[in-house]
Design an enzyme around this catalytic site. Structure first.
Site, PDB file in Angstrom:
ATOM      1  N   GLU A  43      -6.824  -0.957  15.383  1.00  0.00           N
ATOM      2  CA  GLU A  43      -7.453  -1.930  14.481  1.00  0.00           C
ATOM      3  C   GLU A  43      -6.464  -3.036  14.098  1.00  0.00           C
ATOM      4  O   GLU A  43      -5.322  -2.766  13.734  1.00  0.00           O
ATOM      5  CB  GLU A  43      -7.935  -1.229  13.213  1.00  0.00           C
ATOM      6  CG  GLU A  43      -8.541  -2.178  12.194  1.00  0.00           C
ATOM      7  CD  GLU A  43      -8.398  -1.691  10.760  1.00  0.00           C
ATOM      8  OE1 GLU A  43      -8.333  -2.541   9.866  1.00  0.00           O
ATOM      9  OE2 GLU A  43      -8.321  -0.458  10.549  1.00  0.00           O
ATOM     10  N   ARG A  55       0.833  -1.199   0.000  1.00  0.00           N
ATOM     11  CA  ARG A  55       0.000   0.000   0.000  1.00  0.00           C
ATOM     12  C   ARG A  55       0.867   1.248   0.000  1.00  0.00           C
ATOM     13  O   ARG A  55       1.869   1.308   0.709  1.00  0.00           O
ATOM     14  CB  ARG A  55      -0.930   0.010   1.213  1.00  0.00           C
ATOM     15  CG  ARG A  55      -1.896  -1.163   1.210  1.00  0.00           C
ATOM     16  CD  ARG A  55      -2.907  -1.103   2.318  1.00  0.00           C
ATOM     17  NE  ARG A  55      -3.713  -2.328   2.340  1.00  0.00           N
ATOM     18  CZ  ARG A  55      -4.634  -2.612   3.252  1.00  0.00           C
ATOM     19  NH1 ARG A  55      -4.856  -1.760   4.234  1.00  0.00           N
ATOM     20  NH2 ARG A  55      -5.325  -3.731   3.189  1.00  0.00           N
ATOM     21  N   ARG A  66       0.516  -6.562  12.817  1.00  0.00           N
ATOM     22  CA  ARG A  66      -0.129  -5.948  13.985  1.00  0.00           C
ATOM     23  C   ARG A  66      -0.333  -6.969  15.097  1.00  0.00           C
ATOM     24  O   ARG A  66      -0.321  -6.604  16.275  1.00  0.00           O
ATOM     25  CB  ARG A  66      -1.442  -5.286  13.564  1.00  0.00           C
ATOM     26  CG  ARG A  66      -1.202  -4.082  12.664  1.00  0.00           C
ATOM     27  CD  ARG A  66      -2.396  -3.166  12.561  1.00  0.00           C
ATOM     28  NE  ARG A  66      -2.030  -1.951  11.823  1.00  0.00           N
ATOM     29  CZ  ARG A  66      -2.756  -0.844  11.767  1.00  0.00           C
ATOM     30  NH1 ARG A  66      -3.903  -0.779  12.444  1.00  0.00           N
ATOM     31  NH2 ARG A  66      -2.359   0.199  11.075  1.00  0.00           N
ATOM     32  N   ARG A 115       2.073   1.111  10.294  1.00  0.00           N
ATOM     33  CA  ARG A 115       1.576   1.535   8.984  1.00  0.00           C
ATOM     34  C   ARG A 115       2.718   1.432   7.984  1.00  0.00           C
ATOM     35  O   ARG A 115       3.560   2.315   7.887  1.00  0.00           O
ATOM     36  CB  ARG A 115       1.045   2.973   9.066  1.00  0.00           C
ATOM     37  CG  ARG A 115       0.191   3.384   7.881  1.00  0.00           C
ATOM     38  CD  ARG A 115      -0.343   4.790   8.062  1.00  0.00           C
ATOM     39  NE  ARG A 115      -1.237   4.892   9.199  1.00  0.00           N
ATOM     40  CZ  ARG A 115      -2.540   4.623   9.163  1.00  0.00           C
ATOM     41  NH1 ARG A 115      -3.097   4.226   8.042  1.00  0.00           N
ATOM     42  NH2 ARG A 115      -3.283   4.752  10.244  1.00  0.00           N
ATOM     43  N   SER A 118     -10.574  -5.903  10.011  1.00  0.00           N
ATOM     44  CA  SER A 118     -11.770  -5.219   9.546  1.00  0.00           C
ATOM     45  C   SER A 118     -12.552  -6.210   8.702  1.00  0.00           C
ATOM     46  O   SER A 118     -12.038  -6.731   7.709  1.00  0.00           O
ATOM     47  CB  SER A 118     -11.378  -3.989   8.714  1.00  0.00           C
ATOM     48  OG  SER A 118     -12.500  -3.195   8.417  1.00  0.00           O
TER      49      SER A 118
END
Length: 427
Positions: free
Chosen positions: A349, A262, A391, A277, A352
């Site tokens: 988070e 990403r 994570r 991130r 999701s």
């Protein structure tokens, strides 16, 4: 993608749904564009019908030795042949314009999704476990990893730039163990089929899952015009593109452990320390393909599958229902699972899980044949993280930190760790 027929039949409901999403009403402009397209389609069809009829009339006129009428009809056919391509071009142009406008619209939120502007309006649905009670100081994962000597951000930056991490030794082993544990859990306990998909995909694939055209800047593109996958949702969901499945085949459940890529466009200054991130990270993805009647229940099932991973790891988490302003573009309803990170003293988070209805099925032209009336309907799709491996590593390192700076390995991961029971400082 939304159905223009549904928009025509329900303009007020459509605009109300867009308003819940914080968007301006668009029913009138879309219906007007569709009216123009439909008028051109009708005109082209009438021209084709008249051409066919006139061609038959020419034969009759010639059989009756009526040369004058035959010549008049031939001139009419010639004029139609000249005009028809322009009408067909207009039809293609207006259809492309309508499809592009529809492709940029977000999905309609489910009725039970809470209204809101951003993450502050999300609603807690449930929580599991409790925060760890320690006498020693909590640390962030990058402080722990660097002190142990198994996490290297400076070396990664020299090789690849910012937002990359090098894991070594025992932490690299722990990251691998987490991914394998998740795959085993989902395939052996939750009924998902393991897949090793391509990591590069074509335009049609990312269009099908709605990353294109609106979110191209969030992706990385190769020099031969493929896209690096932002998540395995893209190839897994596209496994059913341009197919008609039998309803008895559903649900299909797929899982994959892949790197994800990403660009993190728009995240400048956010989470610059550590590996929260990243441009590249590993994630276990869950994808379900269902019929229309089953997707809501499948959403609950998928979320429970992701939660089960965290329960097995002994991590405290809460599950949030996202409000309309915080949901993803293609989602009808989303649950975010947020794990407790002691070092940050907050929830973050880690998964999701979204139900998309037929939004992606329509874009992929993926359908199923209803067993009752044999009609074809678009499949419903769901996707979720089961969970983000990096994570999960962060959460384990921060929650299992010992007073001496070592990290105890959760019991469920011990079979994957080759005899290690603790992550200790590099020699």
């Amino acid at each position: 993608m939304l159905d223009i027929k549904w928009i025509r039949d329900n303009p007020a409901a459509f605009d109300a749904a867009l308003k819940r999403r914080g968007a301006e009403p668009q029913a009138d402009s879309l219906i007007a564009l569709d009216e123009k397209r439909r008028a051109i389609v009708q005109k082209a069809q009438e021209m084709q019908s008249r051409r066919n009829a006139a061609s038959k009339e020419i034969g009759i006129a010639m059989g009756q030795k009526n040369a004058e009428l035959a010549d008049k009809l031939k001139a009419e056919v010639a004029e139609i042949k000249t005009s028809l391509p322009a009408a067909e071009d207009d039809e293609r142009r207006l259809s492309a314009e309508l499809n592009d406008a529809l492709s940029r619209l977000p999905n309609i939120p489910a009725a039970d999704v809470p209204d809101g502007k951003d993450e502050h309006d999300n609603v807690e649905t449930r929580r599991h476990g409790t925060k760890p009670g320690w006498n020693h100081k909590a640390l962030e994962h990058f402080e722990i990893g660097e002190a142990l000597g198994w996490m290297d951000f400076e070396g990664a930056a020299k090789i690849a730039g910012s937002r990359f991490t090098i894991l070594k030794g025992q932490l690299a082993r722990l990251e691998r163990a987490l991914g394998q544990f998740m795959l085993d859990t989902h395939t052996q306990e939750h009924g998902y089929l393991e897949v090793q998909p391509p990591l590069m995909v074509r335009d049609d694939a990312v269009y099908g899952t709605a990353q294109l055209p609106k979110f191209a800047e969030d992706l990385f593109r190769t020099t031969d015009d493929r896209w690096l996958i932002p998540t395995a949702e893209v190839p897994l969901t596209n496994l059913v593109r341009e197919q008609i499945l039998e309803q008895e085949q559903l649900p299909l459940r797929f899982t994959a452990l892949t790197p994800c890529f990403r660009s993190e466009a728009g995240s400048a200054g956010r989470d610059t320390r550590g590996m929260l991130r990243q441009h590249q990270f590993n994630k276990v993805e869950l994808v379900s393909i269902t019929d229309a009647e089953s997707s809501k229940a499948e959403h609950e099932r998928m979320t429970e599958s992701a939660e089960n991973v965290l329960k097995k790891l002994g991590l405290h988490f809460r599950t949030m229902t996202l409000c309309t302003g915080d949901m993803g573009f293609g989602s009808q309803k989303t649950y975010d699972i947020e794990v407790w990170l002691p070092g940050q003293d907050t929830y973050r988070e880690i998964s999701s899980c979204s139900v998309c209805g037929d939004f992606q099925g329509r874009r992929m032209n993926a359908r199923y044949r209803d067993k009752a009336d044999r009609s074809t309907k678009f499949v419903h799709t769901l996707n979720g993280s089961g969970v983000a491996v990096g994570r999960a590593l962060i959460a384990v390192v921060e929650n299992y930190l010992d007073e001496d700076g070592s990290v105890t390995i959760p019991d469920v991961l011990l079979p994957y760790m080759g005899g290690l029971t603790k992550i200790e400082k590099a020699a």
